[in-house]
Design an enzyme around this catalytic site. Sequence first.
Site, short mmCIF file in Angstrom:
data_model
loop_
_atom_site.label_atom_id
_atom_site.label_comp_id
_atom_site.label_asym_id
_atom_site.label_seq_id
_atom_site.Cartn_x
_atom_site.Cartn_y
_atom_site.Cartn_z
N ASN A 195 70.97 10.23 57.96
CA ASN A 195 69.96 10.79 57.27
C ASN A 195 69.50 10.31 55.98
O ASN A 195 70.25 10.50 55.08
CB ASN A 195 70.13 12.29 57.05
CG ASN A 195 68.95 13.11 56.31
OD1 ASN A 195 67.87 12.59 56.06
ND2 ASN A 195 69.29 14.46 55.97
N LYS A 203 66.97 10.84 54.04
CA LYS A 203 66.27 11.69 53.02
C LYS A 203 65.11 10.80 52.40
O LYS A 203 64.36 10.16 53.05
CB LYS A 203 67.37 12.25 52.03
CG LYS A 203 68.50 12.89 52.60
CD LYS A 203 69.54 13.71 51.62
CE LYS A 203 70.65 14.38 52.60
NZ LYS A 203 71.37 14.87 51.57
N HIS A 237 67.52 21.60 57.70
CA HIS A 237 68.33 20.88 56.58
C HIS A 237 68.39 21.92 55.49
O HIS A 237 67.29 22.42 55.24
CB HIS A 237 67.80 19.58 56.26
CG HIS A 237 69.18 18.85 55.67
ND1 HIS A 237 69.21 19.21 54.25
CD2 HIS A 237 70.02 17.80 55.91
CE1 HIS A 237 70.21 18.54 53.77
NE2 HIS A 237 70.66 17.49 54.96
N GLU A 271 68.24 21.36 52.47
CA GLU A 271 67.35 21.04 51.46
C GLU A 271 65.87 21.58 51.81
O GLU A 271 65.38 22.14 50.90
CB GLU A 271 67.37 19.53 51.32
CG GLU A 271 68.68 19.06 50.60
CD GLU A 271 68.94 17.63 50.96
OE1 GLU A 271 68.35 16.90 51.52
OE2 GLU A 271 70.22 17.29 50.53
N GLU A 322 76.54 21.69 58.36
CA GLU A 322 76.49 21.15 57.15
C GLU A 322 77.03 22.16 56.07
O GLU A 322 75.66 22.64 55.49
CB GLU A 322 75.08 20.29 56.75
CG GLU A 322 74.89 19.30 57.86
CD GLU A 322 74.08 18.14 57.06
OE1 GLU A 322 74.43 17.17 57.06
OE2 GLU A 322 73.14 18.56 56.29
N GLY A 372 76.27 15.84 49.24
CA GLY A 372 75.91 15.18 47.99
C GLY A 372 76.81 15.45 47.02
O GLY A 372 76.60 15.17 45.76
N SER A 431 79.27 14.78 52.66
CA SER A 431 80.05 14.02 52.08
C SER A 431 80.97 13.02 53.08
O SER A 431 82.19 12.83 52.70
CB SER A 431 80.96 14.53 50.89
OG SER A 431 80.21 14.99 49.80
#
Length: 249
Positions: free
Chosen positions: A4, A6, A90, A92, A164, A170, A210
């Site tokens: 991904n 992003k 996701h 985000e 996730e 991140g 991560s």
Amino acid sequence: MAANWKMNLSLDETGDLLERVRGAEVDFTKVDVLVAPPFTTLQLANRLLAGTDILLAGQNMHWEGKGAFTGEISPLMLKEAGCSHVILGHSERRTLFFETNEIINRKVNAAIEAGLIPILCIGETLKERDGKKTFDVIRSQLNESLKTSCQRRDLPESVVLAYEPVWSIGTGKTATPEQAQEVHLFVRRWLGENFDHDSGQGIRILYGGSVRPDNIKELMLQPDIDGALIGGASLRADSFLSIIRFYKG
Ligand code: 13P
């Protein structure tokens, strides 16, 4: 192994990275590889990946086929750009763009209708984990975002799931293999109970958060982790390739 990217990588950077990935020795009988670039580099990626076994995904889409939805992209547009998959839900998108399970559910259904395979992301925040709410959160995300879409279909072929944990995205804080395995097993059991046993067993469940070359092996050793959804470490050829080639390490 799904990358991904992003909101990263220019046209030039995409070209360089994909040249290196497609030129590398990878045993595609051992691993499926997918990349999810931003919309503006999908077509370039599609061209560079033609004739390879590497799959292409969008990072998001609207549930409608077309119309007055400024800034959005449709399932068929992703297909035309060469995508077989689309990342949906996701964290985000959930936190920064206020996507609810209901919205994500519409998208999951629209993707399946259009012949795209959704990679449906689920995961708890740190507050939820600390409050011992992880399984409640995962259960309601599954209940509400996988509703109706697949009952009449072959679930393992139609959907990929990605666990996730939000606190590991991140942050450099990977879930321990045991923490990830525990949730993956929970998801598999939920699928077995809500669809059928074979769906639970057959569906692919990726871990994301991560993932790096130095932790992929121990994650992949867990019985219910089938692959990874990789952010930061997929932006460089060396780290992405060593994750893809986890089976060698
Ligand atoms: P990182 O690998 O950068 O933690 O991102 C994970 C992720 O969000 C993949 O979708």
